[in-house]
Design a protein around this motif. Structure first.
Motif, short mmCIF file in Angstrom:
data_model
loop_
_atom_site.label_atom_id
_atom_site.label_comp_id
_atom_site.label_asym_id
_atom_site.label_seq_id
_atom_site.Cartn_x
_atom_site.Cartn_y
_atom_site.Cartn_z
N MET A 1 -4.02 -16.22 -13.03
CA MET A 1 -3.22 -16.03 -11.82
C MET A 1 -2.79 -14.56 -11.74
SD MET A 1 0.46 -17.67 -10.93
CE MET A 1 -0.13 -19.30 -11.27
N THR A 2 -3.07 -13.90 -10.63
CA THR A 2 -2.64 -12.51 -10.49
C THR A 2 -1.15 -12.45 -10.23
OG1 THR A 2 -3.06 -12.53 -8.12
CG2 THR A 2 -4.90 -11.90 -9.54
N GLU A 3 -0.57 -11.30 -10.60
CA GLU A 3 0.88 -11.17 -10.47
C GLU A 3 1.34 -11.32 -9.03
OE1 GLU A 3 3.48 -7.38 -11.02
OE2 GLU A 3 3.23 -8.26 -12.99
N GLY A 4 0.51 -10.85 -8.09
CA GLY A 4 0.89 -10.93 -6.69
C GLY A 4 0.97 -12.35 -6.16
N ASN A 5 0.27 -13.27 -6.85
CA ASN A 5 0.28 -14.67 -6.42
C ASN A 5 1.39 -15.47 -7.06
OD1 ASN A 5 -1.84 -14.46 -4.67
ND2 ASN A 5 -3.38 -15.04 -6.16
N PHE A 6 2.13 -14.85 -7.99
CA PHE A 6 3.25 -15.59 -8.60
C PHE A 6 4.47 -15.37 -7.73
CE2 PHE A 6 6.77 -16.75 -11.14
CZ PHE A 6 6.30 -17.80 -11.92
N VAL A 7 4.76 -16.35 -6.89
CA VAL A 7 5.92 -16.30 -5.99
C VAL A 7 6.93 -17.31 -6.51
CG1 VAL A 7 6.73 -16.62 -3.62
CG2 VAL A 7 4.45 -15.66 -4.04
N ASP A 8 8.13 -16.86 -6.81
CA ASP A 8 9.13 -17.76 -7.41
C ASP A 8 10.43 -17.81 -6.61
OD1 ASP A 8 9.91 -15.19 -7.92
OD2 ASP A 8 10.30 -15.48 -10.06
N TYR A 9 10.44 -17.24 -5.39
CA TYR A 9 11.67 -17.22 -4.59
C TYR A 9 11.28 -17.08 -3.12
CZ TYR A 9 16.41 -15.79 -3.17
OH TYR A 9 17.65 -15.71 -2.57
N VAL A 10 11.53 -18.13 -2.34
CA VAL A 10 11.21 -18.07 -0.91
C VAL A 10 12.31 -18.76 -0.10
CG1 VAL A 10 8.69 -17.97 -1.16
CG2 VAL A 10 9.83 -20.19 -1.06
N LYS A 11 12.44 -18.36 1.15
CA LYS A 11 13.37 -19.01 2.09
C LYS A 11 12.54 -19.67 3.19
CE LYS A 11 17.22 -15.82 1.26
NZ LYS A 11 18.16 -14.84 1.85
N VAL A 12 12.84 -20.93 3.49
CA VAL A 12 12.08 -21.65 4.49
C VAL A 12 13.02 -22.35 5.47
CG1 VAL A 12 10.11 -22.03 2.96
CG2 VAL A 12 11.92 -23.74 3.07
N TYR A 13 12.44 -22.69 6.63
CA TYR A 13 13.16 -23.41 7.68
C TYR A 13 12.51 -24.78 7.84
CZ TYR A 13 14.42 -24.79 12.47
OH TYR A 13 14.84 -25.49 13.58
N ALA A 14 13.34 -25.82 7.86
CA ALA A 14 12.81 -27.19 7.99
C ALA A 14 13.53 -27.92 9.10
CB ALA A 14 12.96 -27.95 6.67
#
Length: 333
Positions: A1-14
């Motif tokens: 897994m490349t470093e750019g693909n490691f996402v560990d913090y996101v904000k979403v709207y539901a």
């Protein structure tokens, strides 16, 4: 897994779906001119559901898609027919994901098991059809309930890496090099601080086809517990590790002081982290001769009382098998 693909913090709207309207209908049929009310109920609006998936390791799926909207319930119909429920929307997340309310920062729930499902926002209930409101004094009600509107929310998804062993140390302590040696992971390695900005995971193969997971946590700096640098982003990943491996380079000015600083940062961030099993590994020990190593042992025995430590070298492959043995024993005590 490349470093750019490691996402560990996101904000979403539901946003969940609206409930369908109840039907206002009076039964009509040949030879039955006044059959009474028979309007059906509206369908439930769709939920937005968070579901754990053990095959995922990152929140990269939410890097570009940040809006999730469930389907609306269909309206009721004649003959007491209930409208179809709105389509549910599923958000697949890796195990170890914490869901917070973005506005209040309150933890709503955590996902830790494969297939575990939690409703993030409930769909609106469908309205009741007019046949529910028939009484002895009002035998032909010409009204029904509207559906309840859906809900909306903004949440923050935080991933806390689930690993058996977490590597803890200052920047440039050799954590990525060790991970690349004892696992098949290929983290970015360079001779400058903060080469690693995202956690890297690797599977350590042990004897008899057994294995355990090791995480290379980005380097901690003094003041990380107060959020200095990216302290809070790094430290939260350590919370889910069963065992902590402290990595301190042999050329450090004061090994015991570095260990105390690292320990203090963990203590200030979350005192419960000190309850975890700990092992100190002195890395880059291939630069030490026997005499210097003996002198260091004498000092460490005085300064690091009741702390298990060992000397290793990732480059020279010294003490690597012994390190695996110790970690395996600690994990299986």
């Amino acid at each position: 897994m490349t470093e750019g693909n490691f996402v560990d913090y996101v904000k979403v709207y539901a946003e969940s779906g609206n409930g369908g309207k109840g039907s206002v209908h009076l039964h009509r049929e040949k030879y039955i001119t006044k059959g009474g009310p028979d309007g059906g109920d509206g369908g439930r609006g769709g939920h937005v559901i968070v579901r754990g998936n053990s095959n995922l390791w990152t929140l990269v799926n939410y890097k570009f898609r940040k809006h999730f909207k469930a389907g609306h319930g269909e309206h009721g119909a004649k003959s007491r027919s209930t409208g179809a429920d709105g389509e549910d929307v599923y958000m697949e997340v890796p195990l170890g994901t914490v869901v917070r309310d973005t506005e209040t920062n309150e933890i709503l729930f955590e996902i830790t098991e494969h297939g575990e499902e939690k409703i993030l926002v409930e769909g609106g209930k469908g309205g009741r059809g007019n046949w529910h409101f028939k009484t002895s004094t009002n035998q032909t009600p010409r009204y029904a309930q509207p559906g309840i509107p859906g809900q909306e929310t903004r949440v923050t998804l935080e991933l806390k890496v689930l690993a058996d062993v977490g590597l803890v140390g200052f920047p440039n302590a050799g954590k990525s090099t060790l991970l690349s040696v004892i696992t098949s992971a290929k983290p970015k390695i360079a001779d400058y601080e903060f080469t690693t900005l995202k956690p890297n995971l690797g599977i350590v193969e042990y004897r008899d086809f057994q294995s355990f997971v090791m995480a290379d946590i980005p380097g901690i700096i003094e003041g990380a517990a107060e959020g200095k640098g990216l302290g809070h982003y790094f430290l939260r990943h350590i919370e889910r590790n069963a065992t902590l491996l402290f990595l301190i380079p042999a050329d450090s000015k004061d090994i015991s002081k570095e260990y105390e600083i690292l320990l203090d940062e963990l203590r200030r961030y979350n005192p419960e982290l000190l309850d975890k099993q700990r092992l100190v590994a002195i890395s880059k020990s291939d630069m030490l001769d026997d005499e210097l190593m003996h002198e260091m042992r004498v000092e460490l025995d005085k300064d690091l009382k009741n702390v298990t430590y060992m000397f290793i070298s990732s480059v020279a492959q010294q003490g690597i098998q012994e390190l695996k043995d110790r970690l395996w024993n600690m994990l299986n005590q």
